[in-house]
Design a protein around this motif. Structure first.
Motif, PDB file in Angstrom:
ATOM      1  N   PRO A 112       0.810  -1.219   0.000  1.00 31.60           N
ATOM      2  CA  PRO A 112       0.000   0.000   0.000  1.00 31.60           C
ATOM      3  C   PRO A 112       0.846   1.274   0.000  1.00 31.60           C
ATOM      4  O   PRO A 112       0.405   2.313  -0.482  1.00 31.60           O
ATOM      5  N   GLU A 113       2.052   1.171   0.529  1.00 31.87           N
ATOM      6  CA  GLU A 113       2.954   2.325   0.587  1.00 31.87           C
ATOM      7  C   GLU A 113       4.382   1.812   0.543  1.00 31.87           C
ATOM      8  O   GLU A 113       4.729   0.859   1.231  1.00 31.87           O
ATOM      9  N   ASP A 114       5.221   2.445  -0.298  1.00 32.34           N
ATOM     10  CA  ASP A 114       6.582   1.924  -0.439  1.00 32.34           C
ATOM     11  C   ASP A 114       7.465   2.947  -1.150  1.00 32.34           C
ATOM     12  O   ASP A 114       6.969   3.925  -1.722  1.00 32.34           O
ATOM     13  N   SER A 115       8.768   2.695  -1.102  1.00 35.36           N
ATOM     14  CA  SER A 115       9.755   3.445  -1.875  1.00 35.36           C
ATOM     15  C   SER A 115      10.337   2.521  -2.929  1.00 35.36           C
ATOM     16  O   SER A 115      10.610   1.345  -2.649  1.00 35.36           O
ATOM     17  N   LEU A 116      10.517   3.038  -4.133  1.00 36.93           N
ATOM     18  CA  LEU A 116      11.077   2.249  -5.230  1.00 36.93           C
ATOM     19  C   LEU A 116      12.421   2.828  -5.636  1.00 36.93           C
ATOM     20  O   LEU A 116      12.546   4.041  -5.826  1.00 36.93           O
ATOM     21  N   GLU A 135      22.681  -1.391 -10.984  1.00 38.50           N
ATOM     22  CA  GLU A 135      23.266  -0.389 -11.866  1.00 38.50           C
ATOM     23  C   GLU A 135      23.820  -1.042 -13.133  1.00 38.50           C
ATOM     24  O   GLU A 135      24.469  -2.081 -13.084  1.00 38.50           O
ATOM     25  N   VAL A 136      23.509  -0.426 -14.272  1.00 44.05           N
ATOM     26  CA  VAL A 136      24.057  -0.867 -15.551  1.00 44.05           C
ATOM     27  C   VAL A 136      24.736   0.338 -16.206  1.00 44.05           C
ATOM     28  O   VAL A 136      24.583   1.474 -15.748  1.00 44.05           O
ATOM     29  N   LYS A 137      25.463   0.087 -17.258  1.00 47.03           N
ATOM     30  CA  LYS A 137      26.198   1.154 -17.927  1.00 47.03           C
ATOM     31  C   LYS A 137      25.261   2.263 -18.395  1.00 47.03           C
ATOM     32  O   LYS A 137      24.195   1.990 -18.980  1.00 47.03           O
ATOM     33  N   ASP A 138      25.641   3.504 -18.144  1.00 47.17           N
ATOM     34  CA  ASP A 138      24.907   4.709 -18.566  1.00 47.17           C
ATOM     35  C   ASP A 138      23.545   4.854 -17.881  1.00 47.17           C
ATOM     36  O   ASP A 138      22.685   5.601 -18.364  1.00 47.17           O
ATOM     37  N   SER A 139      23.342   4.150 -16.781  1.00 45.79           N
ATOM     38  CA  SER A 139      22.076   4.290 -16.056  1.00 45.79           C
ATOM     39  C   SER A 139      22.204   5.324 -14.942  1.00 45.79           C
ATOM     40  O   SER A 139      23.308   5.663 -14.514  1.00 45.79           O
ATOM     41  N   LYS A 140      21.066   5.818 -14.498  1.00 44.57           N
ATOM     42  CA  LYS A 140      21.017   6.801 -13.413  1.00 44.57           C
ATOM     43  C   LYS A 140      20.074   6.300 -12.322  1.00 44.57           C
ATOM     44  O   LYS A 140      19.004   5.756 -12.616  1.00 44.57           O
ATOM     45  N   LYS A 141      20.472   6.512 -11.083  1.00 40.07           N
ATOM     46  CA  LYS A 141      19.665   6.053  -9.960  1.00 40.07           C
ATOM     47  C   LYS A 141      18.361   6.842  -9.881  1.00 40.07           C
ATOM     48  O   LYS A 141      18.357   8.072 -10.012  1.00 40.07           O
ATOM     49  N   ALA A 142      17.264   6.130  -9.655  1.00 39.78           N
ATOM     50  CA  ALA A 142      15.938   6.755  -9.588  1.00 39.78           C
ATOM     51  C   ALA A 142      15.211   6.274  -8.338  1.00 39.78           C
ATOM     52  O   ALA A 142      15.129   5.073  -8.096  1.00 39.78           O
ATOM     53  N   ILE A 143      14.696   7.218  -7.568  1.00 38.44           N
ATOM     54  CA  ILE A 143      13.980   6.886  -6.330  1.00 38.44           C
ATOM     55  C   ILE A 143      12.656   7.633  -6.303  1.00 38.44           C
ATOM     56  O   ILE A 143      12.603   8.846  -6.562  1.00 38.44           O
ATOM     57  N   ILE A 170       8.410   8.064 -13.292  1.00 40.74           N
ATOM     58  CA  ILE A 170       7.211   7.476 -12.687  1.00 40.74           C
ATOM     59  C   ILE A 170       6.645   6.396 -13.590  1.00 40.74           C
ATOM     60  O   ILE A 170       6.290   5.296 -13.135  1.00 40.74           O
ATOM     61  N   ARG A 171       6.575   6.680 -14.865  1.00 47.14           N
ATOM     62  CA  ARG A 171       6.006   5.737 -15.823  1.00 47.14           C
ATOM     63  C   ARG A 171       6.791   4.428 -15.843  1.00 47.14           C
ATOM     64  O   ARG A 171       6.222   3.332 -15.810  1.00 47.14           O
ATOM     65  N   SER A 172       8.107   4.540 -15.884  1.00 51.63           N
ATOM     66  CA  SER A 172       8.960   3.366 -15.977  1.00 51.63           C
ATOM     67  C   SER A 172       8.982   2.568 -14.674  1.00 51.63           C
ATOM     68  O   SER A 172       8.828   1.330 -14.680  1.00 51.63           O
ATOM     69  N   GLN A 173       9.137   3.258 -13.552  1.00 53.16           N
ATOM     70  CA  GLN A 173       9.247   2.534 -12.282  1.00 53.16           C
ATOM     71  C   GLN A 173       7.937   1.846 -11.899  1.00 53.16           C
ATOM     72  O   GLN A 173       7.948   0.702 -11.440  1.00 53.16           O
TER      73      GLN A 173
END
Length: 233
Positions: A112-116, A135-143, A170-173
């Motif tokens: 019901p509630e969480d952090s991604l 983490e993969v090459k050329d990726s950026k951390k998203a929270i 938001i769409r991707s996560q």
């Protein structure tokens, strides 16, 4: 949360305006700034509004502070002076602007509630971001942080707060955890919305005015749509 519309002229909903800043409620399909499509951007619509309202001769200055995806609706801030633009930009960089989004998704989220937390990698060829657990090459951390606000007849209303600002974050996560946003074909929803929108709305924004040094709290009315209407019922 109060929802005020100062002006609703020529399909432009102005939610806040002073000598330094103007905040509007973007419609689905509007683009914040000109792109390769050649379609008239929202920034030009706002310039026309200012020019007409104040009978300004010559060109009108307007600074684009941030953007929303074309199919997304909700709050967009513009700078009315070159003096305030870098100050607003600095607020975004320092994360001193608190933005809340509402998303209508297909499935019940895992909790019901969480952090991604994911690592997002953008593919310019298809204008899409893929989310990875590691983490993969050329990726950026998203929270991001979400919580379930309401169960609708066939969908679920989530409130989302971003800790980072990544491309299509938001769409991707949400899609990655099995909760694609209604109408978002690109990220796994099974059919599009008739108007090309997705049910993602920049709902609320809070920040300290960079000139007046007073708190600004603005809530964007929801689009005129039966499913959004059910969220307020």
């Amino acid at each position: 949360m109060t929802e005020k519309i100062l002006s609703n002229k020529n399909n432009l909903q102005v939610l806040y305006e002073d000598n330094h800043i103007i905040v509007v409620n973007k419609r689905a399909g509007d683009i914040a700034q000109g792109d390769k499509t050649g379609d008239k951007p929202l920034s030009e619509v706002v310039k026309s509004y200012i020019k007409d309202k104040y009978n300004k001769p010559g060109n009108v200055y307007l600074g684009v502070v941030h953007r929303l995806d074309r199919p997304t609706t909700g709050l967009v801030i513009f700078a009315k002076t070159s003096k305030v633009l870098p100050r607003l930009n600095a607020l975004f960089v320092s994360k001193d602007i608190d933005k809340t989004y509402w998303a209508i998704v297909k499935n019940m989220p895992p909790k019901p509630e969480d952090s991604l937390t994911h690592w997002l990698k953008k593919n310019p060829k298809n204008n899409k971001s893929s989310a990875y657990i590691k983490e993969v090459k050329d990726s950026k951390k998203a929270i991001l942080h979400y919580k379930l606000l309401k169960k609708l007849d066939n969908y679920f209303l989530l409130e989302v707060n971003l800790e980072t600002g990544r491309h299509h974050q938001i769409r991707s996560q949400l899609s990655t955890v099995g909760c694609p946003i209604k109408g978002d074909l690109k990220y796994g929803f099974d059919r599009s919305n008739p108007d090309g929108s997705i049910h993602l709305h920049a709902r609320h924004i809070t920040f300290m005015h960079p000139v007046k040094n007073e708190p600004i709290n603005i809530t964007a009315p929801l689009p005129n749509d039966p499913i959004w209407d059910a969220c307020n019922a």
